[in-house]
Design an enzyme around this catalytic site. Sequence first.
Site, short mmCIF file in Angstrom:
data_model
loop_
_atom_site.label_atom_id
_atom_site.label_comp_id
_atom_site.label_asym_id
_atom_site.label_seq_id
_atom_site.Cartn_x
_atom_site.Cartn_y
_atom_site.Cartn_z
CG ASP A 55 -1.82 1.20 1.31
OD1 ASP A 55 -1.77 2.03 0.37
OD2 ASP A 55 -2.56 1.32 2.30
CD GLU A 134 35.40 13.16 2.59
OE1 GLU A 134 35.47 14.02 3.49
OE2 GLU A 134 36.09 13.20 1.55
CD GLU A 136 31.78 15.54 9.20
OE1 GLU A 136 32.96 15.83 8.93
OE2 GLU A 136 30.91 16.41 9.42
CD GLU A 191 35.33 15.10 11.13
OE1 GLU A 191 35.61 16.21 11.62
OE2 GLU A 191 35.80 14.71 10.04
CD GLU A 198 34.79 12.02 7.62
OE1 GLU A 198 34.55 13.18 8.04
OE2 GLU A 198 35.61 11.78 6.72
CG HIS A 247 32.90 17.01 2.81
ND1 HIS A 247 34.19 17.31 3.20
CD2 HIS A 247 32.11 17.86 3.50
CE1 HIS A 247 34.17 18.28 4.08
NE2 HIS A 247 32.92 18.64 4.28
NE ARG A 320 41.80 20.39 3.46
CZ ARG A 320 41.38 19.15 3.21
NH1 ARG A 320 40.13 18.84 3.37
NH2 ARG A 320 42.23 18.22 2.81
CD GLU A 337 36.02 17.30 -0.37
OE1 GLU A 337 35.91 16.56 0.61
OE2 GLU A 337 36.96 18.11 -0.53
NE ARG A 339 35.28 21.48 2.33
CZ ARG A 339 34.99 22.50 3.11
NH1 ARG A 339 34.46 23.62 2.58
NH2 ARG A 339 35.20 22.46 4.40
#
Length: 448
Positions: A55, A134, A136, A191, A198, A247, A320, A337, A339
């Site tokens: 359902d 990645e 966390e 972390e 992580e 990430h 970063r 990447e 982030r």
Amino acid sequence: MAKQQYTKDDIRKIVKDENVNFLRLMFTDLFGTIKNVEVPVSQLDKLLDNKLMFDGSSIDGFVRIEESDMYLYPDLSTWLIMPWNTEHGKIARIICEVYTSDRQPFEGDPRNNLIRVLSDMRDAGYTAFNIGTEPEFFLFKMNDKGEPTTELNDKGSYFDLAPMDLGENCRRDIALELERLGFNVEASHHEVAPGQHEIDFKYADALTAADHIQTFKLVVKTIARKYNLWATFMPKPLNGVNGSGMHVNMSLFHDQGNAFYDKSEQDELQLSTDAYHFLGGLMKHARSYTAVTNPTVNSYKRLVPGYEAPVYVAWSGSNRSPMIRIPSARGLSTRLELRSVDASANPYLAFAAVLEAGLDGVKNNIEPPKSIDRNIYVMNEDERQAAGIEDLPSTLHNALKEFQTDPTMKKALGPHIYQSFLEAKRLEWASYRQQVSEWEREQYMELY
């Protein structure tokens, strides 16, 4: 975690040899919540013949009650015997796609939607969209009723070891459990924030990667409970500490290999034209797909300055602080990447959204702005404006405003999911903005 190509007879033999007594049929709703229908093994032939119904009217984002009968079509490559013992025999899980009563792929099934977008990618000349995540999460202690508290399980920080990291045994057990299930665990560590962890596992094609995230969340939560801990992927469960992100490393492949890599070295970063145009698409649509990659009210409590999460729409090969980073590895490992994503996102929808954004960049030759190779967090507003750096949306409401004006997002999610998602998230925001918080009482009760 290599994909096994099982046949129906393979599965029948495994069921018999391994004493499998129950089948857990998993699929995912609009919000990324894992749903499952558990049936006895006597229903195996019915499942393998695509005759098992459920359902769909009670599943968020699915269908109205008058069109509720739906089929579960198993993806045999996702067959997995769960390692948790039960006195009634083993349980196997299999991830299913949802089909309508007239045997058509259901447009409201997030997994079906990603399959559709990946088909469009192949039509554009690419063979794979590879994803490495990645994720966390936080570990909180539980009370006597088995409910989560706000008490963390440790006071550790980045890469700390026991005895400071009291979650180490739990995290190790999670990693071992994942390996038993066939995951290739690449890293496992504490972390930055207390109680935050992580675990990274090897990349896979986008559909498999989304399946892996759903399995990963299930394993993390199950093992944590054995330690009387509550695992949460909520983006920002506590004030004053880093939030939890996920990430997303991504790369397109074609017949010649990684489509993002330019081995001629004409480009300083050795990125191909496809890579730059895909990056251009990610940059152009960033403010609109943020509604999908950061889909909760709480997501935007993480996307604030001071806690390492990206706040600005920018990219860099060495820095970063921007939203998109170009990791240094080249060759087959060349990738972008992203982030900003957090693990409250529905992975099937998030991957579809970023892939469609990137493909729009490739199709329309969208050039990204210049890279920002200095710390954006120390730039003032005038400097950011001069560099053409936009802010990410500051609230779910603002993200939805961008989302609803972007035709690429409607294409990424398809009309059914697009409309259901928009309506559900508008209701979430309306509910949130009507609540009066403790912060407001502390600030205003006495003052006014």
